[in-house]
Write a protein that holds these residues in place. Structure first.
Motif, mmCIF file in Angstrom:
data_model
loop_
_atom_site.group_PDB
_atom_site.id
_atom_site.type_symbol
_atom_site.label_atom_id
_atom_site.label_comp_id
_atom_site.label_asym_id
_atom_site.label_seq_id
_atom_site.Cartn_x
_atom_site.Cartn_y
_atom_site.Cartn_z
ATOM 1 N N ALA A 115 8.645 3.161 -2.359
ATOM 2 C CA ALA A 115 9.132 4.284 -1.518
ATOM 3 C C ALA A 115 9.377 5.351 -2.270
ATOM 4 C CB ALA A 115 10.210 3.682 -0.629
ATOM 5 N N LEU A 116 10.354 4.928 -3.275
ATOM 6 C CA LEU A 116 10.866 6.285 -4.181
ATOM 7 C C LEU A 116 9.795 7.047 -4.843
ATOM 8 C CD1 LEU A 116 13.852 4.312 -5.634
ATOM 9 C CD2 LEU A 116 13.993 6.303 -4.011
ATOM 10 N N LYS B 261 11.437 10.362 1.985
ATOM 11 C CA LYS B 261 12.411 11.048 1.523
ATOM 12 C C LYS B 261 13.528 11.031 2.305
ATOM 13 C CE LYS B 261 14.551 13.903 -1.648
ATOM 14 N NZ LYS B 261 15.759 14.407 -0.901
ATOM 15 N N ARG B 262 13.538 11.008 3.367
ATOM 16 C CA ARG B 262 14.771 11.026 4.628
ATOM 17 C C ARG B 262 15.542 9.565 4.426
ATOM 18 N NH1 ARG B 262 11.443 14.245 7.805
ATOM 19 N NH2 ARG B 262 10.741 12.430 8.902
ATOM 20 N N VAL B 263 14.493 8.464 4.534
ATOM 21 C CA VAL B 263 15.042 7.100 4.315
ATOM 22 C C VAL B 263 15.581 7.097 3.011
ATOM 23 C CG1 VAL B 263 13.608 6.376 6.236
ATOM 24 C CG2 VAL B 263 12.783 6.080 3.982
ATOM 25 N N GLY C 223 13.740 -4.719 -4.128
ATOM 26 C CA GLY C 223 13.691 -3.699 -5.086
ATOM 27 C C GLY C 223 12.362 -3.038 -5.558
ATOM 28 N N ASP C 224 11.301 -3.963 -5.269
ATOM 29 C CA ASP C 224 9.991 -3.416 -5.826
ATOM 30 C C ASP C 224 9.513 -2.536 -4.491
ATOM 31 O OD1 ASP C 224 9.579 -4.511 -8.001
ATOM 32 O OD2 ASP C 224 9.117 -6.725 -7.184
ATOM 33 N N ASP D 95 0.816 -1.301 -0.059
ATOM 34 C CA ASP D 95 0.039 0.152 -0.186
ATOM 35 C C ASP D 95 0.806 1.300 -0.015
ATOM 36 O OD1 ASP D 95 -2.356 -1.463 0.263
ATOM 37 O OD2 ASP D 95 -2.399 -1.482 2.258
ATOM 38 N N TRP D 96 0.228 2.191 -0.392
ATOM 39 C CA TRP D 96 0.743 3.767 -0.119
ATOM 40 C C TRP D 96 0.977 4.051 1.142
ATOM 41 C CZ3 TRP D 96 3.128 4.254 -4.569
ATOM 42 C CH2 TRP D 96 2.406 3.899 -5.624
ATOM 43 N N TYR D 97 2.196 4.481 1.690
ATOM 44 C CA TYR D 97 2.129 4.993 2.896
ATOM 45 C C TYR D 97 1.288 5.817 3.814
ATOM 46 C CZ TYR D 97 4.513 7.202 7.029
ATOM 47 O OH TYR D 97 4.823 7.764 8.475
ATOM 48 N N ASP D 98 0.832 6.773 2.804
ATOM 49 C CA ASP D 98 -0.221 7.775 3.555
ATOM 50 C C ASP D 98 -1.796 7.138 3.796
ATOM 51 O OD1 ASP D 98 -0.345 7.843 0.731
ATOM 52 O OD2 ASP D 98 -0.616 9.857 0.739
#
Length: 207
Positions: A113-114, A124-126, A107-108, A38-41
């Motif tokens: 995350a990217l 962005k920080r990680v 990788g996926d 899932d997407w983080y948010d």
């Protein structure tokens, strides 16, 4: 007669600490499963708590919230990546093998995350830490080809080596083109040979 209160108390404290650590591991594992899909948010602490078999209050008490949980999970990712990428400096075949094995494993997840880092500062920080790690790994693994260069030439060569082994290179060939892991290894070795000024890939290294 010696009192047994102290040993019993120590045993209880030890058992409690082990139980707390097991709870934390379940929470981290649940979060890692969710962020791979899932997407983080859109991930909620309620979902993670349900999957881990704990309460939201337990997650907050242990990690403080979703952002800290992300950082903890990524620290675990980085430990695993570091272990997978163990290779002797100068071992080109070994470097290609471990980098592709690493991307096959995570990788996926890292690509997901990217894709979110422009709108999620915590990601962005990680990701920035991951980029720094990859460059440091390049400098260590390819040290025999860097030592005699000027600062500018060294930077340019490291840039080329980073690009040749970057996750986006793996994603382009492996996912977008649908090639095999061995094809990716062969291509990366050819790119590395070019960056290092070496001859082409050895015979037998075919897709």
């Amino acid at each position: 007669m010696k009192s047994s209160a102290a040993p019993k108390r120590a045993y209880r404290l030890g058992a409690r600490a082990r139980a707390a650590e097991q709870t934390a591991e379940r929470i981290i594992a649940a979060f890692r499963r969710r962020i791979a899909l899932d997407w983080y948010d859109v991930i909620t602490l309620e979902e993670i708590a349900l999957e881990a078999g704990v309460t939201v209050a337990t997650i907050i008490r242990r990690f403080g919230g979703k952002e800290r949980l992300l950082e903890t999970a990524w620290d675990r990712f980085n430990q695993e990546i570091t272990a997978r990428r163990t290779v002797a400096p100068g071992d080109l075949d070994g470097a290609v093998r471990v980098i592709v094995d690493d991307y096959e494993a995570v990788g996926d997840v890292i690509m997901r995350a990217l894709m979110q880092e422009e709108r999620i500062a915590a990601l962005k920080r990680v990701n920035d830490r991951g980029r720094a790690f990859h460059r440091a790994w390049i400098e260590q693994s390819f040290a025999p080809w860097l030592g005699e260069l000027s600062a500018a030439a060294r930077r340019q060569r490291v840039d080329a080596l980073v690009a040749a082994t970057d996750l986006y290179t793996w994603k382009l060939v492996r996912r977008d083109m649908g090639r095999s892991p061995q094809h990716v290894r062969t291509l990366m070795r050819q790119l590395l040979n070019g960056a290092l000024g070496l001859a082409g890939a050895r015979s037998g290294e075919t897709p």
